[in-house]
Write a protein that holds these residues in place. Sequence first.
Motif, PDB file in Angstrom:
ATOM      1  N   GLY A  97       0.802  -1.221   0.000  1.00  0.00           N
ATOM      2  CA  GLY A  97       0.000   0.000   0.000  1.00  0.00           C
ATOM      3  C   GLY A  97       0.831   1.265   0.000  1.00  0.00           C
ATOM      4  N   ASN A 103      -6.683   8.851   0.746  1.00  0.00           N
ATOM      5  CA  ASN A 103      -8.060   9.285   0.536  1.00  0.00           C
ATOM      6  C   ASN A 103      -8.912   8.224  -0.156  1.00  0.00           C
ATOM      7  OD1 ASN A 103      -7.719  11.823   1.698  1.00  0.00           O
ATOM      8  ND2 ASN A 103      -6.796  12.599  -0.201  1.00  0.00           N
ATOM      9  N   ASP A 104      -8.276   7.207  -0.694  1.00  0.00           N
ATOM     10  CA  ASP A 104      -9.019   6.122  -1.331  1.00  0.00           C
ATOM     11  C   ASP A 104      -9.303   4.981  -0.356  1.00  0.00           C
ATOM     12  OD1 ASP A 104      -9.310   7.297  -3.751  1.00  0.00           O
ATOM     13  OD2 ASP A 104      -7.549   6.373  -4.674  1.00  0.00           O
ATOM     14  N   ALA A 105      -8.977   5.166   0.926  1.00  0.00           N
ATOM     15  CA  ALA A 105      -9.233   4.107   1.898  1.00  0.00           C
ATOM     16  C   ALA A 105     -10.698   3.722   1.833  1.00  0.00           C
ATOM     17  CB  ALA A 105      -8.866   4.574   3.297  1.00  0.00           C
ATOM     18  N   GLY A 106     -10.954   2.427   1.978  1.00  0.00           N
ATOM     19  CA  GLY A 106     -12.328   1.961   1.896  1.00  0.00           C
ATOM     20  C   GLY A 106     -12.661   1.383   0.541  1.00  0.00           C
ATOM     21  N   GLU A 107     -11.779   1.652  -0.443  1.00  0.00           N
ATOM     22  CA  GLU A 107     -11.942   1.027  -1.752  1.00  0.00           C
ATOM     23  C   GLU A 107     -11.154  -0.283  -1.755  1.00  0.00           C
ATOM     24  OE1 GLU A 107     -13.856   2.200  -3.966  1.00  0.00           O
ATOM     25  OE2 GLU A 107     -13.863   4.388  -3.949  1.00  0.00           O
ATOM     26  N   VAL A 108     -11.355  -1.091  -2.801  1.00  0.00           N
ATOM     27  CA  VAL A 108     -10.623  -2.350  -2.908  1.00  0.00           C
ATOM     28  C   VAL A 108      -9.128  -2.058  -3.050  1.00  0.00           C
ATOM     29  CG1 VAL A 108     -10.260  -4.397  -4.313  1.00  0.00           C
ATOM     30  CG2 VAL A 108     -12.559  -3.508  -3.995  1.00  0.00           C
ATOM     31  N   SER A 109      -8.336  -2.617  -2.144  1.00  0.00           N
ATOM     32  CA  SER A 109      -6.897  -2.374  -2.192  1.00  0.00           C
ATOM     33  C   SER A 109      -6.220  -3.428  -3.063  1.00  0.00           C
ATOM     34  CB  SER A 109      -6.322  -2.424  -0.778  1.00  0.00           C
ATOM     35  OG  SER A 109      -6.450  -3.728  -0.257  1.00  0.00           O
ATOM     36  N   ARG A 345      -9.279  -0.669  -7.060  1.00  0.00           N
ATOM     37  CA  ARG A 345      -9.453   0.755  -7.291  1.00  0.00           C
ATOM     38  C   ARG A 345      -8.088   1.357  -7.569  1.00  0.00           C
ATOM     39  NH1 ARG A 345     -14.079   2.493  -8.904  1.00  0.00           N
ATOM     40  NH2 ARG A 345     -14.107   4.742  -8.957  1.00  0.00           N
TER      41      ARG A 345
ATOM     42  N   TRP B  41     -11.842   0.050   8.971  1.00  0.00           N
ATOM     43  CA  TRP B  41     -11.519  -0.566   7.685  1.00  0.00           C
ATOM     44  C   TRP B  41     -10.063  -0.962   7.654  1.00  0.00           C
ATOM     45  CZ3 TRP B  41     -13.143  -2.457   3.200  1.00  0.00           C
ATOM     46  CH2 TRP B  41     -12.264  -2.451   2.116  1.00  0.00           C
ATOM     47  N   ARG B  59     -19.063   1.580  -0.716  1.00  0.00           N
ATOM     48  CA  ARG B  59     -18.329   2.666  -0.081  1.00  0.00           C
ATOM     49  C   ARG B  59     -19.090   3.969  -0.242  1.00  0.00           C
ATOM     50  NH1 ARG B  59     -14.214   6.565  -1.517  1.00  0.00           N
ATOM     51  NH2 ARG B  59     -12.687   6.819   0.159  1.00  0.00           N
ATOM     52  N   TYR B  90     -11.997   6.329   6.340  1.00  0.00           N
ATOM     53  CA  TYR B  90     -11.882   4.880   6.500  1.00  0.00           C
ATOM     54  C   TYR B  90     -10.537   4.555   7.117  1.00  0.00           C
ATOM     55  CZ  TYR B  90     -15.878   3.415   3.696  1.00  0.00           C
ATOM     56  OH  TYR B  90     -17.132   3.160   3.234  1.00  0.00           O
TER      57      TYR B  90
END
Lengths: 512, 143
Positions: A97, A103-109, A345, B41, B59, B90
């Motif tokens: 990561g 800021n994209d936390a919560g999207e598919v990593s 993402r 998360w 999301r 998150y």
Amino acid sequence: MKRYILGLTALLFSIDSAHAQDAADTADAATIDEWVNSAVAPVSSAVSSVIFYSVDVAGTEFPLIVGWLVVAAAIFTVYFGFVQFRKFGHALALVRGDYSDPNDAGEVSHFQALATALSGTVGLGNIAGVAVAVSLGGPGATFWMIVAGLLGMASKFTECTLGVKYRNEYPDGTVSGGPMYYLSKGFAERGMAGSGRVLAVIFAVCCVGGSIGGGNMFQSNQAYQQVVNVTGGDSSILAGNGWLFGLIMAIALGVVIIGGIKSIARVTEKIVPLMAFIYIGACLIIIAVNSDKIAWAFGEIVDGAFTGAGVAGGVVGALIQGFKRAAFSNEAGIGSASIAHSAVRTKEPITEGYVALLEPFIDTVVICTMTALVITISGTLSTGLTGVELTSAAFATVVPWFPIVLTVAVVLFAFSTMMSWSYYGLKAWTYLFGESRAMDLLFKLIFCCFTVLGASMNLGPVIDFSDSMIFAMAIPNIIGLYVLMPVVRNEAESYWSKLDAGIIRNFRHARS
Amino acid sequence: MPGTLIVGFDKTEASQRALAFAAAAAKATGATIHVVHILEWSPYSFLTAQELEERHKRRTEELARAAELIAPAIESLEAQNIAVTSDVRYGHAAELICEIAEQKPNAQIVIGRTGGFSVARRILGGMALALIQASPVPVTVVP
């Protein structure tokens, strides 16, 4: 063909329900398994003889499709300048990561996409498939398996980059990707919309077949074999009642994929990585116990790879087995993983390609090699066993109760692989027949029926069918990869120039 | 001492107390209140292929729901003529709150006490402890 399959499954179900009524009378159970076997075997052998059209190489049958995969992997390796070695470190940084925007936390990593794709590929191919390779191709097959795994990293890199680049993003925020989409959209970009569409349809048809074969029947078959094995072999209550085991698996699967019971899926997804660690740990223990034989085992592997001693077909025989099982296990060039990877993402499709190249490494170079070492070291190769029974016997030489742990691992791996493949198959199915609830349900029902069928058949016909359908996917997919590989090269160039210019940053380093 | 009072808010009773405490302090000092809502998360959790496909959609929904959840609190602060900003993020709660605190000028953290002396409470009330141990700015725990 479709009507035949539907008819067959309907017939099977009527037999199952009729059979359930007089469950007390199990005397005719063996005949059900035999009947299923004799009904399906001709079909599967016909399909496999087409896909595995072989030519004579140095006195050995060499299936062209295996060459197709390995040559492609080698070409991608050269074309992308040995990307699997040069960018290995960058791939690890992406998975950690380091380059993910907070800021994209919560999207598919990247990690999640890789983990999900891995749970689809790490499975029985690593346990049973390797055993098949080593029993038929000798320890030398391991060497070729590793070579195929390393080369396959480049194929996986190419197909997963394209999967993300040409995915469909729908207004509601969901995504669909995979070879169907890059074949149709990528070819259309190059003015070959017609042929792209044809290849996409061929791929989707094969993917449905592959999901039902290798992603389903093979899994339930091998899980059943192992369960029978540890519950007493021929005297097991399940012996000869493969359909019953298959039915239980099918119901569990149906509850998840049709009933949408997420909790079972979630539990499986959490246990599977744990089982993978337990499996690798157990392998290491067995290798450590036999540490005096490690050098000898590697000697056998290298020796067998180049002399082919004692193997039908010699060196070529060992090579074919190694390549075949590697491709079956890590699915590089097959196109399946591209479906799972395309949900990530990221603004740069190439990053998912880098992450995906770790997959054949973990699957084949690490896990498959462990299995092969354990089998070679334990000396169980001479027992004449094959498939998961061979792996199980190898483990039992050191820890007598370990086959029970292996059974749990096998059943869970099988289950998670079936879950992943039911998704891949469904994506191909809805690509062909359109997205609707009815089509969705129909596919899932068919899928569950074949779970029962798979457990009821002998290993031979199941492997033939699984192999042929999964390998068939590689034909349209790799044609597509050849045509579209310049796209991937452009993506790589633009990505590295952005990285050099500081447009893409390493967030972790920036923070500390 | 105008500055920023960072309040961890999730509409629980404890977080309501923290917000009320911060509101009183802000009125007295003229500080800004920064309402933070964290959606737990981990980028290393495991999802099924189906969940991957729907993740972006989920999301978006989760963010909308979170915005709805903190909206009344923000309105009530604004009604009291307190300067309010907010953040929905998150990640790991304590880690993120510390990170936000570093970016705000003259920040303080205000959270509600959730722990107690029973075993379960001690385990669950981990966020206040983690914050107190790791925070780069003063932390007020409101009982």
